[in-house]
Design a protein around this motif. Structure first.
Motif, PDB file in Angstrom:
ATOM      1  N   ASN A 184       0.887  -1.216  -0.243  1.00 22.34           N
ATOM      2  CA  ASN A 184      -0.080  -0.019  -0.075  1.00 22.34           C
ATOM      3  C   ASN A 184       0.790   1.189  -0.077  1.00 22.34           C
ATOM      4  N   SER A 185       1.921   1.268   0.666  1.00 21.67           N
ATOM      5  CA  SER A 185       3.057   2.373   0.657  1.00 21.67           C
ATOM      6  C   SER A 185       3.606   2.627  -0.641  1.00 21.67           C
ATOM      7  N   ILE A 186       3.953   1.476  -1.494  1.00 23.33           N
ATOM      8  CA  ILE A 186       4.307   1.743  -2.859  1.00 23.33           C
ATOM      9  C   ILE A 186       3.216   2.236  -3.799  1.00 23.33           C
ATOM     10  N   THR A 187       2.127   1.775  -3.625  1.00 22.74           N
ATOM     11  CA  THR A 187       0.976   2.385  -4.401  1.00 22.74           C
ATOM     12  C   THR A 187       0.653   3.730  -4.042  1.00 22.74           C
ATOM     13  N   PHE A 188       0.662   4.163  -2.893  1.00 25.26           N
ATOM     14  CA  PHE A 188       0.520   5.525  -2.452  1.00 25.26           C
ATOM     15  C   PHE A 188       1.512   6.325  -3.235  1.00 25.26           C
ATOM     16  N   ILE A 189       2.785   5.983  -3.006  1.00 25.03           N
ATOM     17  CA  ILE A 189       3.816   6.846  -3.864  1.00 25.03           C
ATOM     18  C   ILE A 189       3.665   6.735  -5.145  1.00 25.03           C
ATOM     19  N   VAL A 190       3.572   5.591  -5.719  1.00 26.05           N
ATOM     20  CA  VAL A 190       3.578   5.574  -7.389  1.00 26.05           C
ATOM     21  C   VAL A 190       2.446   6.407  -7.848  1.00 26.05           C
ATOM     22  N   MET A 191       1.171   6.103  -7.404  1.00 23.37           N
ATOM     23  CA  MET A 191      -0.123   6.786  -7.846  1.00 23.37           C
ATOM     24  C   MET A 191      -0.018   8.261  -7.645  1.00 23.37           C
ATOM     25  N   THR A 192       0.395   8.802  -6.501  1.00 18.03           N
ATOM     26  CA  THR A 192       0.556  10.309  -6.283  1.00 18.03           C
ATOM     27  C   THR A 192       1.592  10.833  -7.299  1.00 18.03           C
ATOM     28  N   ILE A 193       2.772  10.381  -7.621  1.00 17.21           N
ATOM     29  CA  ILE A 193       3.572  10.916  -8.677  1.00 17.21           C
ATOM     30  C   ILE A 193       2.625  10.726 -10.088  1.00 17.21           C
ATOM     31  N   SER A 194       1.986   9.596 -10.473  1.00 13.37           N
ATOM     32  CA  SER A 194       1.217   9.696 -11.614  1.00 13.37           C
ATOM     33  C   SER A 194       0.260  10.753 -11.831  1.00 13.37           C
ATOM     34  N   ILE A 195      -0.623  11.024 -10.862  1.00 19.73           N
ATOM     35  CA  ILE A 195      -1.455  11.934 -10.696  1.00 19.73           C
ATOM     36  C   ILE A 195      -1.076  13.331 -11.107  1.00 19.73           C
ATOM     37  N   ILE A 196       0.263  13.730 -10.604  1.00 18.31           N
ATOM     38  CA  ILE A 196       0.719  15.135 -10.796  1.00 18.31           C
ATOM     39  C   ILE A 196       0.883  15.169 -12.299  1.00 18.31           C
ATOM     40  N   GLY A 197       1.357  14.083 -13.071  1.00 17.86           N
ATOM     41  CA  GLY A 197       1.236  14.440 -14.524  1.00 17.86           C
ATOM     42  C   GLY A 197      -0.062  14.679 -15.161  1.00 17.86           C
TER      43      GLY A 197
END
Length: 244
Positions: A184-197
Motif C-alpha cells: 500500500n505504501s508503494i501504491t500510494f507513492i506511485v499513484m501520487t507521482i502519476s496523478i501529478i502529470g
C-alpha cells in the motif's frame, strides 16, 4: 470527430511512430492511428484541424492529404461511448470484488472493517492486473504515450517501460496479501507521482492520449483519469492508516 487521411513516405514501423507522435502534438488532436501498409492515418479531434496544420507538424519526407477515394468520417461520440472500455473494466472488477466479499461474509466471522479492507484489497489487485494487462499488450505504444505527460517518464524514459511491471507486481501482491503495508505504501507513492502529470495535462487542457489502458484504446486525457488515480491513492491511504 474522426478523419481519415492518406500519408505517403512511411517506410518502416519507426516512421509510423514518428508520424503518430508528431500528429498528436497538434492542437485539438486527441488520438491518432497510423498504418504504413495502408498509407492511412485516422485522426480523432475535438475541433476541425486544417490540413496545413497537419502538414506543418510532419517531417518534409511525409505527405498528408485527403484522398477522394477515402471517405472522411465524422462522428461525435457521447461521453459513455468514449470511456466505455474503462467503465466496463471498473464494472467487472466491482462485481467480482463484491461477490468475493459476500462469500467471505458467509464463510468467515469478520468485522465490518475487515470486510471493507478485504474488498479494497481485492479491488486494487484486480485493478492493477487488468490495467497492466492492457499496457503490456503494446509496451512500446504505452511508453510513448506515457512519456508525453508523466513527470518521471519525461526525464527517465525507462520508467515508462517499468511502470506496467510495477502495476503487475502490485496486483499480485494485493491479491496474495503479501506485505500489505509495503504494498500500500508503494501504491500510494506511485499513484501520487502519476496523478501529478495527469493533473498538469488536464489543467493545461493538453489534448493527449491517456495511457491508462495502454495504446489499445484511444482514450483522451480527462477528469476520469484523475478520478482513477485519486481512488487508488485514497484506498491505499485508508489501508495504510488501518494497518499502522
Amino acid at each position: 470527430m474522426k478523419h481519415t487521411y492518406k500519408i505517403t513516405g512511411m517506410t518502416c514501423a519507426s516512421c509510423e511512430e514518428k508520424v503518430r507522435d508528431a500528429l498528436l502534438q497538434v492542437k485539438n488532436v486527441t488520438s491518432v492511428t497510423v498504418s504504413k501498409d495502408r498509407e492511412l492515418a485516422i485522426i480523432t479531434m475535438d475541433k476541425h484541424v486544417a490540413l496545413n496544420d497537419l502538414k506543418e507538424a510532419l517531417d518534409a519526407k511525409y505527405n498528408i492529404e485527403t484522398p477522394a477515394e477515402v471517405e472522411i468520417n465524422e462522428e461525435v461520440k457521447s461521453w459513455f461511448e468514449i470511456y466505455k472500455p474503462i467503465l466496463l473494466i471498473f464494472f467487472y472488477i466491482v462485481i467480482v470484488t463484491t461477490i468475493m466479499a459476500l462469500q467471505s461474509m458467509k464463510t468467515n466471522q469478520m468485522e465490518p472493517t475487515e470486510i471493507v479492507m478485504k474488498w479494497m484489497n481485492h479491488f486494487m489487485g484486480g485493478f492493477f492486473l487488468a490495467f497492466s494487462f492492457f499496457k503490456l499488450l503494446d509496451l512500446n505504444g504505452f511508453a510513448e504515450s506515457y512519456k508525453m505527460y508523466d513527470i518521471v517518464a519525461k526525464r527517465l524514459p525507462f520508467w515508462a517501460y517499468l511502470y506496467p511491471f510495477i502495476e503487475l507486481s502490485l496486483g499480485l501482491s494485493f491479491l496474495s496479501n503479501l506485505f500489505p503495508l509495503l504494498t500500500n505504501s508503494i501504491t500510494f507513492i506511485v499513484m501520487t507521482i502519476s496523478i501529478i502529470g495527469v493533473l498538469q495535462a488536464v489543467l493545461n487542457k493538453k489534448k493527449i492520449q491517456c495511457a491508462c489502458l495502454g495504446a489499445v484504446f484511444n482514450l483522451p486525457m480527462s477528469t476520469i483519469t484523475i478520478i482513477e488515480d485519486a481512488l487508488m491513492i485514497l484506498m491505499s491511504g485508508i489501508m495504510i492508516f488501518v494497518l499502522i
